[in-house]
Write a protein that holds these residues in place. Structure first.
Motif, short mmCIF file in Angstrom:
data_model
loop_
_atom_site.label_atom_id
_atom_site.label_comp_id
_atom_site.label_asym_id
_atom_site.label_seq_id
_atom_site.Cartn_x
_atom_site.Cartn_y
_atom_site.Cartn_z
N LYS A 43 2.61 -0.45 -14.27
CA LYS A 43 1.79 0.46 -13.78
C LYS A 43 1.90 2.27 -14.14
O LYS A 43 2.06 2.77 -14.27
CB LYS A 43 2.22 1.01 -12.47
CG LYS A 43 2.07 -0.49 -11.28
CD LYS A 43 0.83 -0.08 -11.07
CE LYS A 43 -0.10 -0.90 -9.94
NZ LYS A 43 -1.74 -0.84 -10.01
N ARG A 46 1.40 -1.03 -0.06
CA ARG A 46 -0.41 -0.23 -0.01
C ARG A 46 1.10 1.59 0.22
O ARG A 46 0.32 2.09 -0.50
CB ARG A 46 -0.85 0.10 1.58
CG ARG A 46 -1.94 -1.06 1.02
CD ARG A 46 -3.00 -0.62 2.01
NE ARG A 46 -2.57 -0.83 3.33
CZ ARG A 46 -3.25 -2.01 3.75
NH1 ARG A 46 -3.66 -2.97 3.28
NH2 ARG A 46 -2.42 -2.27 5.41
N LYS A 51 2.33 1.76 -3.55
CA LYS A 51 1.67 1.89 -4.59
C LYS A 51 1.24 3.92 -4.06
O LYS A 51 0.85 4.21 -5.02
CB LYS A 51 -0.51 1.54 -4.13
CG LYS A 51 -0.22 0.08 -4.69
CD LYS A 51 -1.64 -0.65 -4.54
CE LYS A 51 -1.54 -2.27 -5.34
NZ LYS A 51 -2.73 -2.45 -4.59
#
Length: 259
Positions: free
Chosen positions: A112, A75, A78
């Motif tokens: 990504k 997390r 990200k």
């Protein structure tokens, strides 16, 4: 732009990330850019490297709470990517755990749309896991990932995904897939006829299975489940950062006694 500044510096091991933080000036880094995600891909299902749920048995082999720790580190990564999509992956080519993480990072960051740099620090920090006082001897070079490298690494990861054994090791210059029970006999040999804390198996097998504590504990759990080993006493966490609860490393086991 100074090397390592203005981009995410991604490590696969908190220990090495910590060393990098302590040497940030020497490495021309800003510790605020340093992140680590310990995927431990030498063990377990590798088909979805960033899926914590599919790899729960590996992350929870020692402490169940470590599952949440891996999820939180993903997390954080990200979140960091929303602010800066340039990432330098720091790794050692000769350490299976770190090399495998690099492969997974390349795939995930490519999806990504990140700008990817690589930094192989094998020579700069040669005794990283054999010396508690190890440090970077010099500032390793980083370079922009080439299309040729990307294709090579993605193909290698795809091969490992198709093989998808639960053990992967570095051997003769490449990562090889092995059956998950490859070291069961050695684990049982170390335990012998004794009652033994599970974590004490690890130092006895260091020369053969360095940095593989999680896998050793995972296999001991498997052998308990199959009836090869039995628990003499459950280990408990009495205090510390993980609070109280089960501590499988302190669990005492022995070979299953015949009725």
């Amino acid at each position: 732009m100074k090397r390592g500044v203005g981009m995410i510096n991604l490590f696969s091991d908190e220990f090495i990330a910590g060393i990098a933080c302590s040497k940030e000036r020497k490495l021309c880094l800003d510790r605020r850019t340093i992140l680590s995600v310990h995927l431990q891909l030498y063990a377990g299902d590798i088909r979805t490297p960033f899926s914590v749920s599919s790899r729960r048995e590996i992350y929870g082999a020692y402490f169940e709470e470590l599952v949440d720790s891996v999820a939180e580190s993903i997390r954080r990564l990200k979140k960091a990517l929303k602010e800066d999509n340039s990432v330098c992956i720091w790794y050692s080519e000769k350490e299976a755990d770190e090399y495998l993480a690099m492969l997974a990072f390349v795939e995930w960051l490519t999806d990504k749309g990140a700008v990817i740099y690589l930094c192989d620090y094998t020579e700069a920090c040669p005794d990283m896991y054999t010396n508690c006082d190890c440090e970077f001897l010099f500032r390793p070079e980083m370079h922009l990932l080439t299309n040729e490298e990307r294709s090579k690494y993605l193909a290698e990861l795809e091969r490992l995904k198709k093989e998808n054994t639960k053990l992967r090791m570095y051997s003769n210059g490449r990562i090889v897939s092995l059956p998950e029970d490859s070291y069961d006999e050695r684990i049982l040999e170390v335990i012998g006829d004794k009652e033994m804390q599970t974590i004490m198996v690890y130092p006895e097998l260091w020369d053969e299975m360095p940095l593989m504590l999680t896998f050793i504990l995972y296999r001991i759990r498997c052998m308990i489940a199959s009836g090869v080993l039995e628990v003499v006493k459950d280990g408990k966490i009495e205090s510390g950062m993980y609070g109280t609860g089960d501590d499988f490393g302190k669990t005492i086991v022995r070979k299953k006694r015949k009725e």
